[in-house]
Enzyme design. Structure first.
Site, mmCIF file in Angstrom:
data_model
loop_
_atom_site.group_PDB
_atom_site.id
_atom_site.type_symbol
_atom_site.label_atom_id
_atom_site.label_comp_id
_atom_site.label_asym_id
_atom_site.label_seq_id
_atom_site.Cartn_x
_atom_site.Cartn_y
_atom_site.Cartn_z
ATOM 1 N N GLN A 35 -4.452 -1.730 9.782
ATOM 2 C CA GLN A 35 -4.523 -3.154 9.190
ATOM 3 C C GLN A 35 -4.977 -4.149 10.194
ATOM 4 O O GLN A 35 -4.845 -4.168 11.277
ATOM 5 C CB GLN A 35 -3.033 -3.524 8.721
ATOM 6 N N LYS A 95 0.739 -1.019 0.230
ATOM 7 C CA LYS A 95 0.031 -0.087 0.076
ATOM 8 C C LYS A 95 0.898 1.042 0.056
ATOM 9 O O LYS A 95 0.703 2.302 -0.654
ATOM 10 C CB LYS A 95 -1.032 -0.015 1.150
ATOM 11 N N ASP A 117 -11.094 2.633 4.744
ATOM 12 C CA ASP A 117 -11.553 1.097 4.792
ATOM 13 C C ASP A 117 -13.042 1.335 4.629
ATOM 14 O O ASP A 117 -13.616 0.100 3.932
ATOM 15 C CB ASP A 117 -11.160 0.600 6.037
HETATM 16 N N1 GUN Z 1 -7.111 -6.943 6.583
HETATM 17 C C1 GUN Z 1 -7.459 -7.692 5.289
HETATM 18 N N2 GUN Z 1 -8.127 -6.874 4.526
HETATM 19 C C2 GUN Z 1 -8.109 -5.689 5.079
HETATM 20 C C3 GUN Z 1 -8.686 -4.378 4.512
HETATM 21 O O1 GUN Z 1 -9.385 -4.322 3.397
HETATM 22 N N3 GUN Z 1 -8.571 -3.259 5.333
HETATM 23 C C4 GUN Z 1 -7.719 -3.495 6.612
HETATM 24 N N4 GUN Z 1 -7.544 -2.213 7.276
HETATM 25 N N5 GUN Z 1 -7.271 -4.587 7.041
HETATM 26 C C5 GUN Z 1 -7.738 -5.686 6.300
#
Ligand code: GUN
Length: 297
Positions: free
Chosen positions: A96, A52, A119
């Site tokens: 995350q 990311k 998110d």
């Molecule tokens: N862990 C797995 N997928 C995601 C996501 O889309 N966002 C976040 N913050 N954590 C994740």
């Protein structure tokens, strides 16, 4: 012949369009900022946040990363969240998942400023999405919609079976696909670990979205001829490779291609789209917070 839906290519086009929007914002004095927060040292999560951050660099978003010790009390994470809520250079951020067991993710999400919740997990944003007034579409469901659009798969009037009822994928995607909208208007069935007769439900679908986190649960015999298959699963399974594992989806790819008209690969399908839509939401957040209009892909 089964079409392999190239998520890398679609994501790359979206990133190109976003780069233009980011240039506009930056020229007007606002460089969009995205922060990633990782509590603990889960290796898969480390890989995801690194990717990311690399994406941010590529498109001109200011990427900020914050590590929180996995053994720290929840309050330490809450402080990081409060700081990010107050930081005008951070337009969006994510914590995350998963977080360590002693931290309740639900409580973490409640503390995120909904305007920066790229998110789309905050209860206010979940409510808005269900009401048909989404501020941010959660990244993976939005990515799935964009992939279907790119592959010219219309959802209107179609039977879509989603396997998986997670807060991150299954639930929001079901809500988006039933909405009265061009990229919705589907008839959606949501299956999960207690579903009886799973095969009957996947076989009845024009589109199957596998998002249950069970390696290769769905095979070709569970699909109708011509079905479109979107595989959200990313599972590390032991394998005789340099890393000691390989990535497989929730769909058994080889047998699925015997029936599917189109399918996303793992890796290279949904994964890159999820990341692209996080950038999309960050640009949306920066635009909303500054009132500077930009064109979005
Ligand atoms: N862990 C797995 N997928 C995601 C996501 O889309 N966002 C976040 N913050 N954590 C994740």
């Amino acid at each position: 012949m089964t079409e392999i839906i190239d998520g890398e290519a679609v994501a790359s086009e979206i990133r190109d369009d976003l780069t233009d929007a980011i240039e506009t914002l930056t020229a007007e004095g606002t460089r969009p900022g995205l922060a990633t927060v990782l509590m603990g040292d889960d290796p898969a999560s480390e890989t995801y946040v690194n990717m990311k951050q690399r994406d941010c660099e590529e498109v001109g978003i200011e990427g900020i990363h914050v590590d929180v010790d996995g053994d720290a009390p929840p309050e330490e994470l809450y402080e990081t969240i409060a700081d990010l809520n107050d930081d005008p250079e951070v337009h969006g951020y994510i914590v995350q998942a998963p977080v360590p067991d002693h931290v309740e993710y639900r409580e973490v999400i409640r503390r995120v400023d909904p305007a920066k919740d790229v998110d789309g997990f905050h209860p206010e944003n979940v409510g808005r999405l269900v009401a048909g007034d989404a501020r941010f579409r959660p990244c993976t469901p939005h990515g799935v919609q964009k992939l279907l659009e790119a592959a010219d798969v219309e959802t209107e009037g179609k039977d879509v079976t989603i396997v998986g009822r997670s807060d991150i994928v299954g639930k929001p995607l079901a809500n988006l696909l039933i909405q009265k909208a061009e990229d919705g208007n589907a008839t959606v069935t949501v299956c999960h670990s207690r579903t009886e007769g799973l095969e009957e439900k996947t076989k009845a679908a024009d589109v199957v979205v596998a998002a249950c986190g069970v390696p290769e649960l769905i095979d070709g015999s569970m699909l109708s001829e011509g079905a479109v298959v979107i595989d959200v699963g990313v599972n590390r399974v032991d394998a005789d490779t340099e890393k000691g594992y390989e990535l497989v989806g929730d769909v058994e790819f080889e047998s699925a291609t015997e029936n599917a008209s189109a399918i996303t690969p793992v890796p290279g399908g949904v994964g890159p789209m999820t990341r692209a839509m996080l950038l999309y939401n960050t640009v949306t957040a920066a635009s909303e917070q500054t009132g500077i209009d930009v064109e979005l892909p």
